[in-house]
Write a protein that holds these residues in place. Structure first.
Motif, PDB file in Angstrom:
ATOM      1  N   PRO A  32       0.824  -1.214   0.000  1.00 34.26           N
ATOM      2  CA  PRO A  32       0.000   0.000   0.000  1.00 34.26           C
ATOM      3  C   PRO A  32       0.857   1.263   0.000  1.00 34.26           C
ATOM      4  O   PRO A  32       0.814   2.065   0.948  1.00 34.26           O
ATOM      5  CB  PRO A  32      -0.810  -0.149   1.288  1.00 34.26           C
ATOM      6  CG  PRO A  32       0.080  -0.931   2.205  1.00 34.26           C
ATOM      7  CD  PRO A  32       0.818  -1.907   1.308  1.00 34.26           C
ATOM      8  N   LEU A  33       1.630   1.466  -1.041  1.00 31.89           N
ATOM      9  CA  LEU A  33       2.564   2.579  -1.094  1.00 31.89           C
ATOM     10  C   LEU A  33       1.906   3.898  -1.470  1.00 31.89           C
ATOM     11  O   LEU A  33       2.466   4.963  -1.231  1.00 31.89           O
ATOM     12  CB  LEU A  33       3.680   2.270  -2.101  1.00 31.89           C
ATOM     13  CG  LEU A  33       4.475   0.990  -1.861  1.00 31.89           C
ATOM     14  CD1 LEU A  33       5.526   0.816  -2.955  1.00 31.89           C
ATOM     15  CD2 LEU A  33       5.124   1.013  -0.490  1.00 31.89           C
ATOM     16  N   LEU A  34       0.718   3.816  -2.078  1.00 31.29           N
ATOM     17  CA  LEU A  34       0.068   5.033  -2.554  1.00 31.29           C
ATOM     18  C   LEU A  34      -0.774   5.720  -1.486  1.00 31.29           C
ATOM     19  O   LEU A  34      -1.108   6.901  -1.617  1.00 31.29           O
ATOM     20  CB  LEU A  34      -0.815   4.722  -3.765  1.00 31.29           C
ATOM     21  CG  LEU A  34      -0.097   4.066  -4.949  1.00 31.29           C
ATOM     22  CD1 LEU A  34      -1.089   3.734  -6.056  1.00 31.29           C
ATOM     23  CD2 LEU A  34       1.004   4.972  -5.474  1.00 31.29           C
ATOM     24  N   GLY A  35      -1.136   4.990  -0.453  1.00 32.27           N
ATOM     25  CA  GLY A  35      -1.956   5.592   0.585  1.00 32.27           C
ATOM     26  C   GLY A  35      -2.466   4.568   1.570  1.00 32.27           C
ATOM     27  O   GLY A  35      -2.132   3.385   1.503  1.00 32.27           O
ATOM     28  N   THR A  36      -3.322   5.033   2.482  1.00 34.56           N
ATOM     29  CA  THR A  36      -3.867   4.190   3.545  1.00 34.56           C
ATOM     30  C   THR A  36      -5.385   4.238   3.498  1.00 34.56           C
ATOM     31  O   THR A  36      -5.981   5.326   3.420  1.00 34.56           O
ATOM     32  CB  THR A  36      -3.396   4.681   4.916  1.00 34.56           C
ATOM     33  OG1 THR A  36      -1.961   4.683   4.956  1.00 34.56           O
ATOM     34  CG2 THR A  36      -3.922   3.777   6.027  1.00 34.56           C
ATOM     35  N   MET A  80      -6.140   4.172  -5.027  1.00 39.97           N
ATOM     36  CA  MET A  80      -6.271   3.149  -4.000  1.00 39.97           C
ATOM     37  C   MET A  80      -4.897   2.909  -3.373  1.00 39.97           C
ATOM     38  O   MET A  80      -3.876   3.368  -3.899  1.00 39.97           O
ATOM     39  CB  MET A  80      -6.822   1.866  -4.615  1.00 39.97           C
ATOM     40  CG  MET A  80      -8.237   2.031  -5.185  1.00 39.97           C
ATOM     41  SD  MET A  80      -9.451   2.477  -3.926  1.00 39.97           S
ATOM     42  CE  MET A  80      -9.527   0.941  -2.989  1.00 39.97           C
ATOM     43  N   PRO A  81      -4.831   2.204  -2.241  1.00 29.80           N
ATOM     44  CA  PRO A  81      -3.523   2.023  -1.589  1.00 29.80           C
ATOM     45  C   PRO A  81      -2.456   1.381  -2.466  1.00 29.80           C
ATOM     46  O   PRO A  81      -1.281   1.738  -2.355  1.00 29.80           O
ATOM     47  CB  PRO A  81      -3.863   1.126  -0.383  1.00 29.80           C
ATOM     48  CG  PRO A  81      -5.276   1.469  -0.068  1.00 29.80           C
ATOM     49  CD  PRO A  81      -5.933   1.680  -1.408  1.00 29.80           C
ATOM     50  N   ASP A  82      -2.861   0.454  -3.339  1.00 30.87           N
ATOM     51  CA  ASP A  82      -1.850  -0.245  -4.146  1.00 30.87           C
ATOM     52  C   ASP A  82      -2.129  -0.209  -5.647  1.00 30.87           C
ATOM     53  O   ASP A  82      -1.467  -0.884  -6.417  1.00 30.87           O
ATOM     54  CB  ASP A  82      -1.700  -1.700  -3.680  1.00 30.87           C
ATOM     55  CG  ASP A  82      -2.982  -2.502  -3.847  1.00 30.87           C
ATOM     56  OD1 ASP A  82      -4.002  -1.922  -4.273  1.00 30.87           O
ATOM     57  OD2 ASP A  82      -2.964  -3.717  -3.552  1.00 30.87           O
ATOM     58  N   HIS A  83      -3.121   0.571  -6.073  1.00 33.39           N
ATOM     59  CA  HIS A  83      -3.391   0.685  -7.497  1.00 33.39           C
ATOM     60  C   HIS A  83      -4.173   1.953  -7.802  1.00 33.39           C
ATOM     61  O   HIS A  83      -4.650   2.630  -6.887  1.00 33.39           O
ATOM     62  CB  HIS A  83      -4.123  -0.554  -8.032  1.00 33.39           C
ATOM     63  CG  HIS A  83      -5.501  -0.750  -7.483  1.00 33.39           C
ATOM     64  ND1 HIS A  83      -5.750  -1.319  -6.260  1.00 33.39           N
ATOM     65  CD2 HIS A  83      -6.723  -0.451  -8.001  1.00 33.39           C
ATOM     66  CE1 HIS A  83      -7.050  -1.378  -6.040  1.00 33.39           C
ATOM     67  NE2 HIS A  83      -7.669  -0.844  -7.087  1.00 33.39           N
ATOM     68  N   PHE A 144       6.828   0.134 -10.161  1.00 33.67           N
ATOM     69  CA  PHE A 144       5.859  -0.173 -11.204  1.00 33.67           C
ATOM     70  C   PHE A 144       6.556  -0.945 -12.314  1.00 33.67           C
ATOM     71  O   PHE A 144       7.296  -0.370 -13.112  1.00 33.67           O
ATOM     72  CB  PHE A 144       5.257   1.118 -11.772  1.00 33.67           C
ATOM     73  CG  PHE A 144       4.410   1.877 -10.801  1.00 33.67           C
ATOM     74  CD1 PHE A 144       3.107   1.485 -10.534  1.00 33.67           C
ATOM     75  CD2 PHE A 144       4.910   2.999 -10.157  1.00 33.67           C
ATOM     76  CE1 PHE A 144       2.321   2.187  -9.636  1.00 33.67           C
ATOM     77  CE2 PHE A 144       4.132   3.713  -9.262  1.00 33.67           C
ATOM     78  CZ  PHE A 144       2.831   3.308  -9.007  1.00 33.67           C
ATOM     79  N   THR A 145       6.339  -2.256 -12.361  1.00 28.11           N
ATOM     80  CA  THR A 145       6.976  -3.064 -13.401  1.00 28.11           C
ATOM     81  C   THR A 145       5.955  -3.639 -14.379  1.00 28.11           C
ATOM     82  O   THR A 145       6.332  -4.056 -15.472  1.00 28.11           O
ATOM     83  CB  THR A 145       7.763  -4.230 -12.781  1.00 28.11           C
ATOM     84  OG1 THR A 145       6.879  -5.037 -11.992  1.00 28.11           O
ATOM     85  CG2 THR A 145       8.905  -3.710 -11.916  1.00 28.11           C
TER      86      THR A 145
END
Length: 332
Positions: A32-36, A80-83, A144-145
């Motif tokens: 969850p790098l984009l948020g919580t 979203m937290p991971d997308h 992001f791969t």
């Protein structure tokens, strides 16, 4: 929203012409790098995502698309937290394809991801106010791969459904977290001597009565030639059985079967739905099925492993799923 206002993509114009596209960009590690996700008072309807500084930069990158490409309008964006989900409306034909636009975005967020992975903490990411739409140096820990997923929306009804899907993402994620049992992928469920993977309420397999739903082609052909009685009689009998307590089992493939499913879900009847693809570990039921899973009224089963490349069901698969539905319905 009135879909008549949109200029819909025509056959042969995909990617460079006017069109509407749903794009999904995923953090490869699923961290969850984009948020919580925040769920005030444990109410999924109030769920929201508080973005990290990294997430804010990715959001800015997406929002900069119309700056570089004025032909494009962002209809909907949900972090979203991971997308990330967003819907793009290409209002005028472009010299470049939507694939190239999204590839440029992807390269830009990969660069932001490298800045993030090299920083001590999210607060130390350098301040990039605009996405660079470029990819320079390689970093050993890219975030992001995976290429973004691009889905053209070419049929009426798809846009409204996709806007609702994107909007509801935080609520659905909150529901999954508050009720993890029904949404956890279960492997190796044996029913009628067949093994399935499943999502939903496995207790539905303990019901006393089941009935398959399979609208035969002959019924549809007779209805098309003016004799709708066999189809109407079958539909009425299926719904009557469900109202008397039978659990309906089907892949619900044909439009007529989907209409039966719509009534079953609306009336909150228990259903076993056979899916033509398996489940990834991050599987989330479609908007149509999500609430029924959360309420414990639905069990989704698939006899096959998840295939990320699968897009369409084949006729042999239809036959297999209908045969499995009949086997499940008759099992003791």
């Amino acid at each position: 929203m009135d879909n008549e206002q949109w200029h819909w993509q025509q056959f042969g114009t995909a990617w460079k012409g006017v069109g509407i596209y749903h794009i999904t960009l995923v953090v490869s590690s699923r961290e969850p790098l984009l948020g919580t996700l925040v769920i005030p008072d444990n109410d999924p309807k109030e769920a929201k995502v508080d973005l990290s500084p990294f997430g804010e930069q990715v959001k800015t990158c997406v929002e900069s698309i119309p700056i570089k490409y004025p032909e494009i309008r962002i209809i909907q964006l949900r972090m979203m937290p991971d997308h990330v989900h967003f819907i793009l409306y290409v209002m005028h034909a472009m010299d470049v394809s939507i694939k190239m636009v999204v590839r440029g975005l992807w390269q830009g967020v990969k660069k932001i991801g490298r800045d993030y992975s090299m920083s001590i903490s999210p607060n130390t990411i350098r301040d990039n106010k605009h996405c660079s739409f470029q990819d320079n140096q390689h970093h050993p820990h890219p975030i992001f791969t995976e290429m973004p997923f691009i889905r053209p929306l070419s049929r009426r009804g798809q846009l409204d459904a996709m806007i609702q899907y994107v909007k509801m993402n935080p609520q659905r994620l909150a529901t999954k977290r508050l009720m993890p049992g029904y949404f956890r992928v279960q492997r190796g469920i044996v029913v009628a001597d067949h093994s399935f993977d499943g999502v939903g309420n496995i207790a539905i397999l303990q019901a006393e009565c089941y009935m398959p739903v399979h609208v035969r082609r002959t019924m549809v052909e007779e209805a098309e030639h003016g004799n709708a009685l066999p189809l109407r009689t079958y539909t009425d009998a299926s719904l009557a059985a469900a109202r008397e307590g039978a659990v309906m089992v089907s892949p619900f493939i044909s439009p007529q079967e989907k209409e039966i499913l719509d009534v079953l879900l609306t009336e909150q009847r228990p259903v076993i739905y056979l899916a033509d693809n398996g489940f990834s570990e991050y599987y989330k039921p479609s908007a149509l099925l999500f609430d029924a899973v959360a309420a414990g009224r639905l069990l989704i089963l698939s006899p096959w492993q998840y295939d990320p490349q699968k897009r369409h069901i084949t006729r042999p698969e239809c036959v297999t799923l209908n045969n499995l539905a009949a086997a499940i319905a008759s099992h003791p």
